[in-house]
Design an enzyme around this catalytic site. Structure first.
Site, short mmCIF file in Angstrom:
data_model
loop_
_atom_site.label_atom_id
_atom_site.label_comp_id
_atom_site.label_asym_id
_atom_site.label_seq_id
_atom_site.Cartn_x
_atom_site.Cartn_y
_atom_site.Cartn_z
N THR A 195 -33.97 -49.95 15.35
CA THR A 195 -32.69 -50.12 16.05
C THR A 195 -31.57 -49.39 15.32
OG1 THR A 195 -32.35 -52.20 14.86
CG2 THR A 195 -33.38 -52.34 17.04
N GLY B 278 -28.70 -47.08 14.65
CA GLY B 278 -27.77 -46.35 15.49
C GLY B 278 -27.31 -47.09 16.73
N THR B 279 -27.69 -48.36 16.90
CA THR B 279 -27.31 -49.08 18.12
C THR B 279 -25.80 -49.23 18.23
OG1 THR B 279 -27.76 -51.13 16.92
CG2 THR B 279 -29.46 -50.36 18.44
N GLY B 280 -25.15 -49.61 17.12
CA GLY B 280 -23.71 -49.83 17.17
C GLY B 280 -22.93 -48.56 17.46
N CYS B 281 -23.30 -47.47 16.79
CA CYS B 281 -22.64 -46.18 17.03
C CYS B 281 -22.83 -45.75 18.48
CB CYS B 281 -23.21 -45.12 16.10
SG CYS B 281 -23.10 -45.50 14.34
N LYS C 42 -20.60 -58.19 18.98
CA LYS C 42 -22.00 -57.91 19.27
C LYS C 42 -22.91 -58.92 18.57
CE LYS C 42 -21.35 -53.97 17.43
NZ LYS C 42 -21.40 -52.60 16.89
#
Length: 304
Positions: free
Chosen positions: A205, A207-210, A174
């Site tokens: 932003t 929590g984007t990865g989760c 990512k």
């Protein structure tokens, strides 16, 4: 089609922006049934993590066995696995299952607090990556796993291939922290892809990865192929960032439920259209199943 069962093995974010809380929201928005194995409790808000309380390994094992032994799982997703011992345990528990495993190698919280011990990285590389249908590191996490700087598209594409060399079936590196517009590099073991979109300028932003990893896991659980699952999950995250909220004094959370807005708008449009029909016809259409309604609309479109 039965509801897809998604087992999330991760830490809790008491502020609700990331971790288990973000995972449950993402799976639910996409129509999945989210189940959880909580690996740690965090005292966390938009500014950072002030304390971590790890779940005992025996209790992690008990949660996993309780859920899988009764409900089962169509896909698994890992998030915060704070210690080498926990990584080893999760690998042991996940190995016998046929369900796809999405590994989000969470290492550092948005506020900069470490969530994975340095010594656990080798365990993740050695034990968990070979079980992964997909691993989803950000640039910092890819660098930590591979020991090389990853800061541009060529390096991301190299990193995705290297992660597959380490045993993962596929890797999505990512690039939210790229200079300029963000992009993600995917290698599925055969073909390379690069997904990009203009940057949405917001600090909110969290929590984007989760959210992305759980969305992909949910779509895989529903039987979707990897590439369309990644594309669909990226759309969900982009909508979530566009609707992100300045909750707290730091990094606010993305809003996964924003992904439902187009469907809700369609529902309002349909309701307005039904009001134009005679009452008996409108009642029959409102009582129809989604499949029946879709078939009727398709026929109407052909006849128009």
């Amino acid at each position: 089609m039965p509801t897809a069962r998604v087992l999330i093995i991760a830490g809790s974010d008491s502020g609700g922006g990331a971790g288990i809380q973000a995972d449950v929201k993402a799976a639910t928005v996409l129509g999945g049934h989210a189940m959880t194995v909580v690996t740690a409790l965090t005292a966390q808000n938009s500014l950072g993590v002030s304390a971590v309380h790890a779940a005992p390994l025996d209790f992690v094992r008990a949660q996993f066995r309780a859920v899988v032994g009764d409900i089962g799982a169509d896909a698994l997703k890992t998030g915060m696995l704070h210690s080498a011992e926990l990584v080893e345990l999760v690998a042991e528990l996940a190995a016998p299952l046929a369900a796809p495993l999405v590994v989000d190698p969470v290492m550092v919280a948005k506020g900069g607090d470490r969530l994975l011990a340095i010594e656990a990285i080798e365990a993740l590389r050695r034990r968990l990556l070979p079980l992964a249908a997909l691993v989803t590191p950000n640039l910092d996490e890819a660098e930590a796993i591979l020991g090389r700087t990853v800061r541009d598209r060529p390096a991301m594409e190299w990193a995705a291939r290297q992660l597959v060399e380490l045993g993962a079936q596929a890797a999505l590196v990512k690039g939210g922290h790229l200079a300029g517009d963000p992009g993600d590099a995917l290698f599925d073991g055969r073909q390379a892809y690069f997904f990009s979109a203009p940057r949405l300028h917001t600090p909110h932003t969290h929590g984007t990865g989760c959210t992305l990893a759980t969305a992909i896991a949910t779509l895989l659980a529903q039987g979707q192929a990897l590439v369309p699952a990644v594309e669909r999950a990226r759309l969900l995250v982009r909508r979530g960032i566009a609707a992100s909220q300045p909750l707290g004094a730091g990094h606010g959370p993305v809003v996964a439920r924003a992904d439902l807005d187009p469907l809700l708008s369609l529902g309002q449009t349909l309701d307005s259209a039904l009001q134009l029909l005679p009452a008996d016809q409108a009642a029959r259409l409102r009582a129809a199943s989604p499949q029946e309604l879709a078939e009727r609309l398709a026929r109407a479109g052909k006849e128009a």
